[in-house]
Write a protein that holds these residues in place. Structure first.
Motif, PDB file in Angstrom:
ATOM      1  N   LEU A   1      11.823 -12.276   9.729  1.00 21.25           N
ATOM      2  CA  LEU A   1      10.956 -11.140  10.055  1.00 21.25           C
ATOM      3  C   LEU A   1       9.893 -11.548  11.070  1.00 21.25           C
ATOM      4  CD1 LEU A   1      10.425  -8.149   9.297  1.00 21.25           C
ATOM      5  CD2 LEU A   1       8.761  -8.977   7.608  1.00 21.25           C
TER       6      LEU A   1
ATOM      7  N   GLN B   1      11.293 -14.192   5.352  1.00 23.71           N
ATOM      8  CA  GLN B   1      10.002 -14.077   6.030  1.00 23.71           C
ATOM      9  C   GLN B   1      10.062 -14.701   7.419  1.00 23.71           C
ATOM     10  OE1 GLN B   1       7.294 -12.539   5.288  1.00 23.71           O
ATOM     11  NE2 GLN B   1       7.241 -12.204   3.063  1.00 23.71           N
TER      12      GLN B   1
ATOM     13  N   GLU C   1       8.850  -0.130   9.370  1.00 27.33           N
ATOM     14  CA  GLU C   1       7.803   0.181  10.346  1.00 27.33           C
ATOM     15  C   GLU C   1       8.112  -0.476  11.683  1.00 27.33           C
ATOM     16  OE1 GLU C   1       4.214   1.657  11.974  1.00 27.33           O
ATOM     17  OE2 GLU C   1       5.444   2.204  10.238  1.00 27.33           O
TER      18      GLU C   1
ATOM     19  N   PRO D   1       6.113  -3.766   7.590  1.00 26.37           N
ATOM     20  CA  PRO D   1       7.396  -4.038   6.947  1.00 26.37           C
ATOM     21  C   PRO D   1       8.546  -3.764   7.906  1.00 26.37           C
ATOM     22  CG  PRO D   1       6.531  -1.941   6.190  1.00 26.37           C
ATOM     23  CD  PRO D   1       5.476  -2.522   7.073  1.00 26.37           C
TER      24      PRO D   1
ATOM     25  N   ASN E   1       1.093  -6.963   9.264  1.00 26.01           N
ATOM     26  CA  ASN E   1       1.724  -6.819   7.952  1.00 26.01           C
ATOM     27  C   ASN E   1       2.750  -5.687   7.930  1.00 26.01           C
ATOM     28  OD1 ASN E   1       0.112  -8.869   6.815  1.00 26.01           O
ATOM     29  ND2 ASN E   1      -1.570  -7.425   6.520  1.00 26.01           N
TER      30      ASN E   1
ATOM     31  N   ARG F   1      15.745  -7.084   0.723  1.00 25.65           N
ATOM     32  CA  ARG F   1      14.488  -7.474   0.096  1.00 25.65           C
ATOM     33  C   ARG F   1      14.144  -6.612  -1.102  1.00 25.65           C
ATOM     34  NH1 ARG F   1      12.121 -12.347   0.473  1.00 25.65           N
ATOM     35  NH2 ARG F   1       9.855 -12.267   0.339  1.00 25.65           N
ATOM     36  N   TYR F   2      14.365  -5.309  -0.965  1.00 26.38           N
ATOM     37  CA  TYR F   2      13.845  -4.393  -1.984  1.00 26.38           C
ATOM     38  C   TYR F   2      14.939  -3.793  -2.857  1.00 26.38           C
ATOM     39  CZ  TYR F   2       9.748  -4.919   0.915  1.00 26.38           C
ATOM     40  OH  TYR F   2       8.707  -5.444   1.620  1.00 26.38           O
TER      41      TYR F   2
ATOM     42  N   GLU G   1      15.584  -4.734   4.945  1.00 23.48           N
ATOM     43  CA  GLU G   1      14.851  -3.973   3.926  1.00 23.48           C
ATOM     44  C   GLU G   1      15.672  -3.841   2.650  1.00 23.48           C
ATOM     45  OE1 GLU G   1      12.256   0.007   4.199  1.00 23.48           O
ATOM     46  OE2 GLU G   1      14.417   0.330   4.337  1.00 23.48           O
TER      47      GLU G   1
END
Length: 677
Positions: free
Chosen positions: A592, A589, A614, A611, A609, A644-645, A641
């Protein structure tokens, strides 16, 4: 576990309130204790049955009734006793309007205040332990009140409360050690610990015998010598009594008259001194108990001063209403009373020969017979003859000699032939005076017992004693203990008359005779440590602590500097902790947020907000960034990305470090200034 959350929390809070109030039941009026118990039980029944709370009119009626009852019990609504009664009543009545968190908070704070009032009655280790449990209970209930969602377990809240207490313990310790203690503003009311020793300034026949039923500690003594003096020599001097009215011995005004010199000129000491430290329990009396004889003033805290009377008794400048620790130096070998203060020989001892007329005629007749048998009525011979009669005449040492009549000495010498130390000492002094030997009674404590756990010599109320002093022209005042002739074990072998043990103590003693003594020794050693390090932590000990820290002549300014320095260090430590904790937040975080900040500086509007994908799209669609930066930034954001995911659970710290290094290698253009027109 099956109760609704509100019911469970209410019952727990009521139990904590009951625990807080329980230690004060003995000191509260009976109606207050009964009312508090009834209200708590009623409120518990309301919670279990989900009944409505009483109306405010009922509460108002209860309040007015308790105000009237408090005034009737204490004749005032002010002061310590009335104030404690009111605070307990208000705490109980407040539970009857426990509807919202605001009401619970009021109960919590009333509970904390009521918890502190327990120390008005006692500052013992047991009271402190009970209040520590109460503190954890109130903290647990307070945490529950701030966790409205779900049904958290009491165990979880209790663990959190314990953690909070442990985190606050260092602060409490520092404040206890270093916060200035300005007596008498700092501390409890002076009568919080009064009336424990029981030794009185007068002596009626049977008064000291009553103290034997009180086994509480009167004082503790620590001798500096590796080998303490023999028990038979431990006479701790208290009030000196020389006036007798037929039934009661009292001290004359002369007994409390201060000596004209710190060291009386007619006191001669010799031999090696006994150095010791005494921790005296509160007594509401001014006398300082020291061994015979103590020529120099005991070393008291700075708030007290010691003065010596003409009868060799040391007195404090004010009554001892709190634990008092002092050092003294005594000489067992001494002579006193040979000369008066101006150097002349003492001839007039009339005040030590007076007897009320018409009392104890048989004792007077016995004195004349003794005087007639001794050549020239020599005092030493008369004393020896009286002691021989006590040894061989069938006299007994007992707590229950029967009812004493008008002629107490006659009854002892000729009828009952039994008595406790004050019976024996009184009858002996009356006999000596009738025989023309100046004499008086000295009360105090004799003996004690060594606690093998901490090495302190424990002197109890049960060790209260009375002995005699006789005056001889060539020796001055000489201690004579007639009880030693009747019961030698009372003086030299610790054969005390004791009250019978209770049921529990008797059962333990029956199973193991040594177990009860060992348990008692350990408990008293623990209590003594509490007294020495907590209750007796005075202003002087604060300054002694500074001396140990390197201050040569510590003052209150030095104490303030040390406390301020610790506060500054604590603040710096807190800042360092906050900085470290900030670094422990989610590094993904934080990275980012740094990318978002860079894009904003490049005049790219970024949703708060957005991501990573984006952000990559916004960067590629902007004309303010060069193509190489767009490509590097897109690669970085897509890697973020994936991490994180679609994470790889192994080596995440290394992945974050790699991404941070990749971000730092991007050469960003200098942000352009935004013109305003």
């Amino acid at each position: 576990m099956h109760l609704p959350r509100d019911t469970r929390d209410t019952l727990f809070l009521l139990a904590v309130v009951g625990w807080v109030v329980m230690p004060q039941v003995r000191s509260l009026p009976l109606w207050c204790s009964l009312l508090t118990a009834g209200v708590l039980l009623w409120r518990g029944w309301i919670a279990l049955k989900a009944r409505p709370l009483p109306s405010r009119w009922w509460l108002l009626a209860f309040l007015l009734a308790t105000l009237a009852a408090t005034y009737g019990s204490h004749r005032t609504l002010l002061g310590r006793e009335a104030g404690v009664t009111l605070i307990v009543v208000l705490l109980a009545l407040k539970t009857l309007e426990l509807r919202a968190r605001r009401d619970a908070l009021v109960i919590f704070f009333l509970g904390f205040f009521t918890m502190l009032t327990n120390f008005f009655q006692s500052q013992s280790l047991l009271t402190a332990g009970a209040m520590l449990v109460a503190l954890l209970g109130l903290l647990t209930a307070l945490i529950n009140a701030h966790r409205p969602v779900g049904q958290p377990s009491l165990r979880e809240s209790a663990l959190l409360a314990g953690k909070m207490a442990l985190l606050g313990a260092p602060v409490m310790l520092v404040l206890f050690l270093l916060f200035p203690r300005f007596a008498p503003l700092w501390g409890l009311p002076s009568d919080a610990l009064t009336g424990r020793s029981g030794l009185s300034g007068t002596m009626k026949i049977g008064a000291i015998a009553e103290l034997v039923l009180d086994d509480r500690v009167a004082m503790r003594v620590r001798f500096e010598n590796a080998q303490p003096p023999p028990q038979r020599t431990l006479y701790f001097r208290g009030p000196v009594l020389s006036r007798f009215d037929g039934s009661e011995w009292t001290a004359t005004e002369r007994a409390f008259r201060p000596s004209r010199a710190a060291n009386p000129p007619d006191l001669e000491v010799s031999g090696s001194p006994i150095r010791y430290e005494t921790t005296l329990e509160p007594s509401s009396r001014s006398w300082l108990l020291t061994l015979d004889a103590t020529p120099e003033a005991p070393k008291l805290p700075s708030s007290q001063r010691a003065r010596l009377t003409t009868d060799l008794q040391w007195l404090a400048s004010s009554p001892v209403t709190n634990l008092l620790r002092y050092r003294a130096e005594s000489y067992p070998e001494f002579r006193y009373g040979l000369t008066a203060a101006d150097g002349r020989a003492r001839h007039d001892q009339g005040e030590y020969l007076r007897l009320p007329p018409g009392f104890n005629p048989r004792t007077v007749q016995l004195a004349e017979e003794l005087r007639g048998r001794i050549p020239d009525g020599e005092p030493g011979g008369i004393v020896a003859a009286a002691l021989e009669r006590l040894r061989t005449g069938g006299y007994q040492y007992t707590l229950d000699p029967g009812v004493t009549g008008r002629d107490s000495a006659d009854e002892f010498w000729f009828d009952t032939k039994a008595g406790f130390c004050e019976h024996i000492a009184s009858a002996f002094v009356i006999l000596m005076r009738a025989a023309g030997v100046p004499s008086r009674i000295v009360t105090g404590f004799q003996g004690g017992e060594m606690n093998s756990v901490d090495g302190y010599w424990t002197v109890r109320n049960a060790d209260a004693h009375a002995w005699a002093e006789v005056w001889m022209a060539d020796r001055g005042w000489v201690r004579v203990d007639p009880t030693a002739s009747v019961a030698p074990g009372r003086i030299g072998q610790f054969q005390r008359l004791r009250a019978p043990d209770g049921v529990m103590a008797g059962a333990i003693g029956a199973l193991s005779p040594t177990l009860l003594a060992q348990l008692r020794a350990n408990w008293e050693a623990l209590n003594n440590s509490w007294n020495q390090w907590v209750l007796n932590y005075t202003q002087d000990r604060q300054l002694d602590l500074l001396k140990n820290l390197g201050f040569e002549e510590p003052s209150w300014e030095d104490l303030g500097k040390v406390l301020a320095g610790l506060i500054v260090l604590a603040a710096l430590g807190g800042a360092a902790w906050a900085q470290w904790e900030r670094g422990q937040h989610d590094p993904w975080q934080r990275l980012l947020a740094q990318v978002r900040q860079r894009l904003t500086q490049s005049r790219i509007e970024v949703p708060p907000n957005a991501p990573p994908r984006e952000l990559a799209r916004l960067a590629n669609g902007s004309n303010s960034l060069p193509a190489p930066i767009k490509a590097a930034l897109t690669e970085l954001l897509l890697a973020m990305e994936r991490m994180r995911y679609a994470p790889d659970v192994t080596g995440q710290s290394a992945q974050v470090a790699k991404l941070q290094s990749q971000f730092k290698r991007i050469v960003w253009p200098k942000p352009t200034a935004i013109r305003t027109y």
